[in-house]
Design an enzyme around this catalytic site. Structure first.
Site, PDB file in Angstrom:
ATOM      1  N   ARG A  62      13.069   4.701  12.621  1.00  0.00           N
ATOM      2  CA  ARG A  62      11.881   5.558  12.516  1.00  0.00           C
ATOM      3  C   ARG A  62      10.960   5.341  13.737  1.00  0.00           C
ATOM      4  O   ARG A  62      11.435   4.926  14.780  1.00  0.00           O
ATOM      5  CB  ARG A  62      11.175   5.258  11.185  1.00  0.00           C
ATOM      6  CG  ARG A  62      12.058   5.571   9.969  1.00  0.00           C
ATOM      7  CD  ARG A  62      11.320   5.373   8.668  1.00  0.00           C
ATOM      8  NE  ARG A  62      10.149   6.237   8.572  1.00  0.00           N
ATOM      9  CZ  ARG A  62       9.158   6.052   7.697  1.00  0.00           C
ATOM     10  NH1 ARG A  62       9.209   5.035   6.842  1.00  0.00           N
ATOM     11  NH2 ARG A  62       8.127   6.865   7.667  1.00  0.00           N
TER      12      ARG A  62
ATOM     13  N   GLU B 214      12.283  -9.418   2.037  1.00  0.00           N
ATOM     14  CA  GLU B 214      11.523  -8.219   2.406  1.00  0.00           C
ATOM     15  C   GLU B 214      12.414  -6.993   2.224  1.00  0.00           C
ATOM     16  O   GLU B 214      13.561  -6.998   2.680  1.00  0.00           O
ATOM     17  CB  GLU B 214      11.088  -8.326   3.874  1.00  0.00           C
ATOM     18  CG  GLU B 214      10.341  -7.081   4.352  1.00  0.00           C
ATOM     19  CD  GLU B 214       9.793  -7.263   5.756  1.00  0.00           C
ATOM     20  OE1 GLU B 214       9.142  -8.294   6.025  1.00  0.00           O
ATOM     21  OE2 GLU B 214      10.021  -6.360   6.590  1.00  0.00           O
TER      22      GLU B 214
ATOM     23  N   TYR C  42      11.037   9.130   1.480  1.00  0.00           N
ATOM     24  CA  TYR C  42      11.077   8.120   0.421  1.00  0.00           C
ATOM     25  C   TYR C  42      11.759   8.569  -0.871  1.00  0.00           C
ATOM     26  O   TYR C  42      11.927   7.759  -1.781  1.00  0.00           O
ATOM     27  CB  TYR C  42       9.648   7.631   0.120  1.00  0.00           C
ATOM     28  CG  TYR C  42       8.993   6.999   1.320  1.00  0.00           C
ATOM     29  CD1 TYR C  42       9.516   5.848   1.889  1.00  0.00           C
ATOM     30  CD2 TYR C  42       7.869   7.568   1.911  1.00  0.00           C
ATOM     31  CE1 TYR C  42       8.939   5.265   3.014  1.00  0.00           C
ATOM     32  CE2 TYR C  42       7.268   6.994   3.031  1.00  0.00           C
ATOM     33  CZ  TYR C  42       7.815   5.845   3.576  1.00  0.00           C
ATOM     34  OH  TYR C  42       7.239   5.265   4.682  1.00  0.00           O
TER      35      TYR C  42
ATOM     36  N   ASN D 212       7.856  -5.456  -0.760  1.00  0.00           N
ATOM     37  CA  ASN D 212       7.817  -4.325   0.162  1.00  0.00           C
ATOM     38  C   ASN D 212       6.373  -4.248   0.646  1.00  0.00           C
ATOM     39  O   ASN D 212       5.518  -3.714  -0.058  1.00  0.00           O
ATOM     40  CB  ASN D 212       8.236  -3.030  -0.528  1.00  0.00           C
ATOM     41  CG  ASN D 212       8.248  -1.864   0.455  1.00  0.00           C
ATOM     42  OD1 ASN D 212       7.718  -1.964   1.562  1.00  0.00           O
ATOM     43  ND2 ASN D 212       8.848  -0.753   0.050  1.00  0.00           N
TER      44      ASN D 212
ATOM     45  N   ALA E 220       3.032  -0.596   5.078  1.00  0.00           N
ATOM     46  CA  ALA E 220       2.624  -0.636   6.494  1.00  0.00           C
ATOM     47  C   ALA E 220       2.112  -2.011   6.920  1.00  0.00           C
ATOM     48  O   ALA E 220       2.104  -2.326   8.120  1.00  0.00           O
ATOM     49  CB  ALA E 220       1.567   0.431   6.763  1.00  0.00           C
TER      50      ALA E 220
ATOM     51  N   PRO F 299       0.793  -1.227   0.000  1.00  0.00           N
ATOM     52  CA  PRO F 299       0.000   0.000   0.000  1.00  0.00           C
ATOM     53  C   PRO F 299       0.827   1.281   0.000  1.00  0.00           C
ATOM     54  O   PRO F 299       1.864   1.355   0.664  1.00  0.00           O
ATOM     55  CB  PRO F 299      -0.821  -0.105   1.296  1.00  0.00           C
ATOM     56  CG  PRO F 299      -0.111  -1.106   2.133  1.00  0.00           C
ATOM     57  CD  PRO F 299       0.536  -2.056   1.188  1.00  0.00           C
ATOM     58  N   ASN F 300       0.349   2.241  -0.756  1.00  0.00           N
ATOM     59  CA  ASN F 300       0.893   3.600  -0.844  1.00  0.00           C
ATOM     60  C   ASN F 300       2.205   3.709  -1.621  1.00  0.00           C
ATOM     61  O   ASN F 300       2.701   4.811  -1.841  1.00  0.00           O
ATOM     62  CB  ASN F 300       1.064   4.237   0.557  1.00  0.00           C
ATOM     63  CG  ASN F 300      -0.268   4.353   1.274  1.00  0.00           C
ATOM     64  OD1 ASN F 300      -1.207   4.919   0.713  1.00  0.00           O
ATOM     65  ND2 ASN F 300      -0.372   3.811   2.465  1.00  0.00           N
TER      66      ASN F 300
ATOM     67  N   ARG G 253       4.475  11.127  -2.136  1.00  0.00           N
ATOM     68  CA  ARG G 253       4.353  11.018  -0.674  1.00  0.00           C
ATOM     69  C   ARG G 253       5.694  11.308   0.016  1.00  0.00           C
ATOM     70  O   ARG G 253       6.753  10.899  -0.479  1.00  0.00           O
ATOM     71  CB  ARG G 253       3.859   9.615  -0.280  1.00  0.00           C
ATOM     72  CG  ARG G 253       4.903   8.532  -0.409  1.00  0.00           C
ATOM     73  CD  ARG G 253       4.407   7.127  -0.119  1.00  0.00           C
ATOM     74  NE  ARG G 253       4.108   6.865   1.264  1.00  0.00           N
ATOM     75  CZ  ARG G 253       4.276   5.662   1.845  1.00  0.00           C
ATOM     76  NH1 ARG G 253       4.771   4.641   1.159  1.00  0.00           N
ATOM     77  NH2 ARG G 253       3.960   5.489   3.096  1.00  0.00           N
TER      78      ARG G 253
ATOM     79  N   HIS H 119      12.646  -2.526   2.210  1.00  0.00           N
ATOM     80  CA  HIS H 119      12.065  -1.226   2.554  1.00  0.00           C
ATOM     81  C   HIS H 119      12.972  -0.129   2.025  1.00  0.00           C
ATOM     82  O   HIS H 119      14.200  -0.245   2.108  1.00  0.00           O
ATOM     83  CB  HIS H 119      11.921  -1.079   4.068  1.00  0.00           C
ATOM     84  CG  HIS H 119      11.000  -2.101   4.654  1.00  0.00           C
ATOM     85  ND1 HIS H 119       9.638  -1.991   4.564  1.00  0.00           N
ATOM     86  CD2 HIS H 119      11.259  -3.278   5.272  1.00  0.00           C
ATOM     87  CE1 HIS H 119       9.086  -3.054   5.124  1.00  0.00           C
ATOM     88  NE2 HIS H 119      10.045  -3.855   5.550  1.00  0.00           N
TER      89      HIS H 119
HETATM   90  C1  DQA Z   1       8.083   1.253   3.878  1.00  0.00           C
HETATM   91  C2  DQA Z   1       8.148   1.471   5.393  1.00  0.00           C
HETATM   92  C3  DQA Z   1       6.790   1.284   6.033  1.00  0.00           C
HETATM   93  O1  DQA Z   1       6.863   1.516   7.439  1.00  0.00           O
HETATM   94  C4  DQA Z   1       5.789   2.249   5.443  1.00  0.00           C
HETATM   95  O2  DQA Z   1       4.511   2.033   5.985  1.00  0.00           O
HETATM   96  C5  DQA Z   1       5.775   2.230   3.947  1.00  0.00           C
HETATM   97  C6  DQA Z   1       7.038   2.129   3.229  1.00  0.00           C
HETATM   98  C7  DQA Z   1       9.444   1.544   3.191  1.00  0.00           C
HETATM   99  O3  DQA Z   1       9.621   1.111   2.060  1.00  0.00           O
HETATM  100  O4  DQA Z   1      10.296   2.221   3.772  1.00  0.00           O
HETATM  101  O5  DQA Z   1       4.724   2.358   3.334  1.00  0.00           O
HETATM  102  O6  DQA Z   1       7.770  -0.114   3.632  1.00  0.00           O
END
Ligand code: DQA
Length: 147
Positions: free
Chosen positions: A108, A99, A23, A75, A78, A10-11, A18, A101
């Site tokens: 964080r 995994e 990011y 990835n 959240a 998501p996102n 964002r 990120h």
């Molecule tokens: C993320 C880190 C997560 O905590 C966050 O909710 C994201 C992006 C990252 O790629 O740093 O959406 O996965």
């Protein structure tokens, strides 16, 4: 050629829009172009999928099992921090999953320090921006024993 799936949660489709301070400036399309180009150079066949929905990500993981995908880079956004359903899906498919990120989730907010998905992955890479995904590709290459 080994089949690798990149799953964005998501996102992540909002990259470049964002929280650029966290990011970076790279757009989602720019990230995927970078991944596809690098995969080609590494001799990997890459497919990319993004969803904002937990169920769609689980369906795609299960599909990867039937498609005999060789490795997955995920990835989970959240969902990393609380989705037991995603964790169970990763644990179910018998495919090596890395995994990744973009940000270093460990420096964080406290809620980001926990990953419920990492324990069922072969490893976690965090904090290197788009390069986290590239490192994930190298990790899978090593795991799959490709020269
Ligand atoms: C993320 C880190 C997560 O905590 C966050 O909710 C994201 C992006 C990252 O790629 O740093 O959406 O996965």
């Amino acid at each position: 050629m080994k089949k690798i799936l990149v799953l964005h949660g998501p996102n992540l489709n909002f990259l470049g829009i964002r929280e650029k301070g966290v990011y970076g400036e790279m757009s989602f399309d720019g990230l995927n172009e970078y991944l596809l180009k690098t995969a080609e150079e590494l001799g990997l066949r890459l497919e990319v999928f993004q969803s904002n929905s937990e169920g769609d990500l689980i369906d795609r993981l299960q599909q990867a099992y039937f498609d005999r995908v060789d490795g997955i880079i995920i990835n989970p956004g959240a969902y990393t921090h609380y989705s037991y359903a995603l964790r169970d899906a990763i644990a179910s498919i018998n495919i090596p999953v890395v995994e990744v990120h973009l940000s270093n989730i460990h420096n964080r907010e406290e809620f980001r320090h926990t990953s419920v998905t990492a324990p069922v992955c072969i490893g976690q890479i965090a904090g290197f921006g788009a390069y986290s995904y590239i490192l994930g590709m190298y990790a899978l290459k090593m795991k799959l024993n490709i020269q």
